[in-house]
Design a protein around this motif. Structure first.
Motif, PDB file in Angstrom:
ATOM      1  N   VAL A  60     -12.498  79.980  54.956  1.00 21.63           N
ATOM      2  CA  VAL A  60     -10.780  80.121  55.722  1.00 21.63           C
ATOM      3  C   VAL A  60     -10.139  81.484  55.301  1.00 21.63           C
ATOM      4  O   VAL A  60      -9.800  81.798  53.978  1.00 21.63           O
ATOM      5  N   SER A  61      -9.841  82.360  56.770  1.00 20.07           N
ATOM      6  CA  SER A  61      -9.005  83.411  56.297  1.00 20.07           C
ATOM      7  C   SER A  61      -7.957  83.010  56.699  1.00 20.07           C
ATOM      8  O   SER A  61      -6.896  84.917  56.051  1.00 20.07           O
ATOM      9  N   SER A  62      -7.039  82.005  56.912  1.00 16.90           N
ATOM     10  CA  SER A  62      -5.511  82.780  57.253  1.00 16.90           C
ATOM     11  C   SER A  62      -5.147  80.863  57.076  1.00 16.90           C
ATOM     12  O   SER A  62      -6.216  79.998  57.670  1.00 16.90           O
ATOM     13  N   PHE A  63      -4.474  80.540  56.396  1.00 16.45           N
ATOM     14  CA  PHE A  63      -3.701  79.455  56.565  1.00 16.45           C
ATOM     15  C   PHE A  63      -2.114  79.360  55.942  1.00 16.45           C
ATOM     16  O   PHE A  63      -1.344  79.953  55.219  1.00 16.45           O
ATOM     17  N   GLU A  64      -1.619  78.959  57.106  1.00 13.85           N
ATOM     18  CA  GLU A  64       0.048  78.191  56.749  1.00 13.85           C
ATOM     19  C   GLU A  64       0.234  77.212  57.613  1.00 13.85           C
ATOM     20  O   GLU A  64      -0.107  76.405  57.860  1.00 13.85           O
ATOM     21  N   GLN A  65       1.191  76.733  57.339  1.00 19.96           N
ATOM     22  CA  GLN A  65       1.926  75.384  57.260  1.00 19.96           C
ATOM     23  C   GLN A  65       2.613  75.626  59.021  1.00 19.96           C
ATOM     24  O   GLN A  65       3.599  77.104  58.291  1.00 19.96           O
ATOM     25  N   THR A  66       2.996  74.879  59.805  1.00 21.54           N
ATOM     26  CA  THR A  66       3.508  75.298  60.921  1.00 21.54           C
ATOM     27  C   THR A  66       4.824  74.314  61.234  1.00 21.54           C
ATOM     28  O   THR A  66       4.704  73.474  60.755  1.00 21.54           O
ATOM     29  N   GLU A  67       5.426  74.203  62.340  1.00 25.85           N
ATOM     30  CA  GLU A  67       6.626  73.048  62.084  1.00 25.85           C
ATOM     31  C   GLU A  67       5.684  72.312  63.034  1.00 25.85           C
ATOM     32  O   GLU A  67       6.459  71.082  62.659  1.00 25.85           O
ATOM     33  N   ASP A  68       4.723  71.888  63.201  1.00 26.13           N
ATOM     34  CA  ASP A  68       3.525  71.097  63.927  1.00 26.13           C
ATOM     35  C   ASP A  68       3.013  70.479  63.117  1.00 26.13           C
ATOM     36  O   ASP A  68       2.012  69.584  63.395  1.00 26.13           O
ATOM     37  N   GLY A  69       2.253  70.936  61.653  1.00 25.21           N
ATOM     38  CA  GLY A  69       1.675  70.974  60.973  1.00 25.21           C
ATOM     39  C   GLY A  69       0.843  72.228  60.519  1.00 25.21           C
ATOM     40  O   GLY A  69       1.714  72.503  59.314  1.00 25.21           O
ATOM     41  N   TRP A  70      -0.229  72.437  60.714  1.00 25.25           N
ATOM     42  CA  TRP A  70      -0.964  73.507  60.122  1.00 25.25           C
ATOM     43  C   TRP A  70      -1.343  74.351  60.741  1.00 25.25           C
ATOM     44  O   TRP A  70      -2.506  73.826  61.774  1.00 25.25           O
ATOM     45  N   ARG A  71      -2.078  75.376  60.180  1.00 26.06           N
ATOM     46  CA  ARG A  71      -2.667  76.422  61.403  1.00 26.06           C
ATOM     47  C   ARG A  71      -3.670  77.386  60.505  1.00 26.06           C
ATOM     48  O   ARG A  71      -2.748  77.992  59.731  1.00 26.06           O
ATOM     49  N   LEU A  72      -4.908  77.330  60.427  1.00 26.47           N
ATOM     50  CA  LEU A  72      -5.950  77.943  59.416  1.00 26.47           C
ATOM     51  C   LEU A  72      -6.466  78.840  60.783  1.00 26.47           C
ATOM     52  O   LEU A  72      -6.549  78.685  61.998  1.00 26.47           O
ATOM     53  N   GLU A  73      -7.150  79.532  60.132  1.00 24.45           N
ATOM     54  CA  GLU A  73      -8.795  80.936  60.728  1.00 24.45           C
ATOM     55  C   GLU A  73      -9.315  80.565  59.871  1.00 24.45           C
ATOM     56  O   GLU A  73      -9.348  80.855  59.227  1.00 24.45           O
ATOM     57  N   ILE A  74     -10.670  79.963  60.045  1.00 31.72           N
ATOM     58  CA  ILE A  74     -11.678  79.774  59.858  1.00 31.72           C
ATOM     59  C   ILE A  74     -12.585  80.634  60.582  1.00 31.72           C
ATOM     60  O   ILE A  74     -13.373  80.861  61.716  1.00 31.72           O
ATOM     61  N   GLU A  75     -13.509  80.967  59.607  1.00 30.01           N
ATOM     62  CA  GLU A  75     -14.802  82.328  60.175  1.00 30.01           C
ATOM     63  C   GLU A  75     -15.849  81.018  59.992  1.00 30.01           C
ATOM     64  O   GLU A  75     -16.467  80.620  59.371  1.00 30.01           O
ATOM     65  N   VAL A  76     -17.180  81.672  61.073  1.00 29.67           N
ATOM     66  CA  VAL A  76     -17.922  80.070  61.041  1.00 29.67           C
ATOM     67  C   VAL A  76     -19.618  81.222  61.745  1.00 29.67           C
ATOM     68  O   VAL A  76     -18.957  82.257  62.437  1.00 29.67           O
ATOM     69  N   LEU A  77     -20.572  80.710  61.434  1.00 30.28           N
ATOM     70  CA  LEU A  77     -21.639  81.326  61.425  1.00 30.28           C
ATOM     71  C   LEU A  77     -22.045  80.707  63.153  1.00 30.28           C
ATOM     72  O   LEU A  77     -22.275  79.599  63.211  1.00 30.28           O
ATOM     73  N   GLU A  78     -22.183  81.718  63.333  1.00 30.32           N
ATOM     74  CA  GLU A  78     -22.798  81.614  65.001  1.00 30.32           C
ATOM     75  C   GLU A  78     -24.158  81.341  65.787  1.00 30.32           C
ATOM     76  O   GLU A  78     -24.239  80.660  66.306  1.00 30.32           O
ATOM     77  N   LEU A  79     -24.784  82.419  65.418  1.00 31.56           N
ATOM     78  CA  LEU A  79     -26.049  83.312  65.505  1.00 31.56           C
ATOM     79  C   LEU A  79     -26.922  83.358  64.646  1.00 31.56           C
ATOM     80  O   LEU A  79     -26.076  84.562  63.666  1.00 31.56           O
ATOM     81  N   VAL A  80     -27.669  82.763  63.564  1.00 31.90           N
ATOM     82  CA  VAL A  80     -28.475  83.339  62.902  1.00 31.90           C
ATOM     83  C   VAL A  80     -29.514  84.608  64.001  1.00 31.90           C
ATOM     84  O   VAL A  80     -30.033  84.054  63.974  1.00 31.90           O
ATOM     85  N   ARG A  81     -29.326  85.850  62.624  1.00 33.54           N
ATOM     86  CA  ARG A  81     -29.981  86.854  63.514  1.00 33.54           C
ATOM     87  C   ARG A  81     -30.600  87.220  61.869  1.00 33.54           C
ATOM     88  O   ARG A  81     -30.580  87.053  60.960  1.00 33.54           O
ATOM     89  N   VAL A  82     -32.158  87.720  62.130  1.00 32.32           N
ATOM     90  CA  VAL A  82     -32.940  88.767  61.048  1.00 32.32           C
ATOM     91  C   VAL A  82     -32.946  89.968  61.191  1.00 32.32           C
ATOM     92  O   VAL A  82     -32.732  90.619  62.582  1.00 32.32           O
ATOM     93  N   PRO A  83     -32.612  90.823  60.652  1.00 31.27           N
ATOM     94  CA  PRO A  83     -31.576  90.459  59.138  1.00 31.27           C
ATOM     95  C   PRO A  83     -30.518  90.059  58.885  1.00 31.27           C
ATOM     96  O   PRO A  83     -29.461  89.977  60.483  1.00 31.27           O
ATOM     97  N   ASP A  84     -29.886  89.392  57.887  1.00 31.91           N
ATOM     98  CA  ASP A  84     -28.947  88.154  57.840  1.00 31.91           C
ATOM     99  C   ASP A  84     -27.608  89.800  58.573  1.00 31.91           C
ATOM    100  O   ASP A  84     -26.074  89.432  59.094  1.00 31.91           O
ATOM    101  N   THR A  85     -27.463  90.360  58.643  1.00 30.89           N
ATOM    102  CA  THR A  85     -25.997  91.463  58.280  1.00 30.89           C
ATOM    103  C   THR A  85     -26.273  91.694  59.852  1.00 30.89           C
ATOM    104  O   THR A  85     -24.990  91.909  61.187  1.00 30.89           O
ATOM    105  N   MET A  86     -26.992  91.203  60.920  1.00 36.37           N
ATOM    106  CA  MET A  86     -26.841  91.114  62.100  1.00 36.37           C
ATOM    107  C   MET A  86     -26.209  89.325  62.966  1.00 36.37           C
ATOM    108  O   MET A  86     -26.482  89.499  64.201  1.00 36.37           O
ATOM    109  N   SER A  87     -26.362  89.106  61.503  1.00 34.65           N
ATOM    110  CA  SER A  87     -25.633  87.507  62.632  1.00 34.65           C
ATOM    111  C   SER A  87     -24.391  87.048  63.394  1.00 34.65           C
ATOM    112  O   SER A  87     -24.014  88.641  62.372  1.00 34.65           O
ATOM    113  N   LEU A  88     -24.045  86.507  64.030  1.00 36.20           N
ATOM    114  CA  LEU A  88     -22.650  86.673  65.077  1.00 36.20           C
ATOM    115  C   LEU A  88     -22.576  85.437  64.016  1.00 36.20           C
ATOM    116  O   LEU A  88     -21.685  84.508  63.666  1.00 36.20           O
ATOM    117  N   LEU A  89     -21.292  86.363  64.075  1.00 34.04           N
ATOM    118  CA  LEU A  89     -19.570  85.387  62.932  1.00 34.04           C
ATOM    119  C   LEU A  89     -19.078  85.460  64.083  1.00 34.04           C
ATOM    120  O   LEU A  89     -18.491  85.885  64.979  1.00 34.04           O
TER     121      LEU A  89
END
Length: 124
Positions: A60-89
């Motif tokens: 989780v790279s960002s987290f805040e409480q809002t008037e309507d609840g909560w808002r977060l920014e979450i880093e997700v692994l979308e595509l695994v590649r070799v080498p790992d530094t080429m994986s898509l996040l």
């Protein structure tokens, strides 16, 4: 019996009530209102996003409480590649209601693991 009456008197004493009230306030307003705390919201948001997208929530790279609840920014692994530094996040913005239920999400950024954001002069 005298111990029982002393115990009930001490439980109803002003000092005892102040102690109970301070314990409630230590938990924060959200716990007193039956809402989840920040750590529970973080865990639940990651789990819900992973279940909906089928992708691994890495952090989780960002987290805040809002008037309507909560808002977060979450880093997700979308595509695994070799080498790992080429994986898509990707960074997903996740919105939750005050009780931690996911109300919406959207991808706001996609990048290779080994790439840093470009440096902006005068910016941070």
């Amino acid at each position: 019996m005298s111990n029982t009456s002393n115990t009930s008197k001490s439980q109803n004493s002003p000092d005892s009530q102040n102690s109970t009230e301070s314990k409630k306030s230590d938990k924060g307003d959200s716990a007193a209102e039956g809402r989840p705390g920040p750590m529970e919201v973080l865990r639940d948001a990651r789990t819900q996003l992973a279940e909906l997208t089928g992708m691994t929530a890495e952090s989780v790279s960002s987290f805040e409480q809002t008037e309507d609840g909560w808002r977060l920014e979450i880093e997700v692994l979308e595509l695994v590649r070799v080498p790992d530094t080429m994986s898509l996040l990707a960074t997903y913005q996740v919105d939750l209601d005050p009780h931690g239920g996911l109300t919406g999400y959207r991808r706001v950024r996609r990048y290779e693991r080994g790439r840093a954001d470009p440096h902006r002069p005068g910016g941070h």
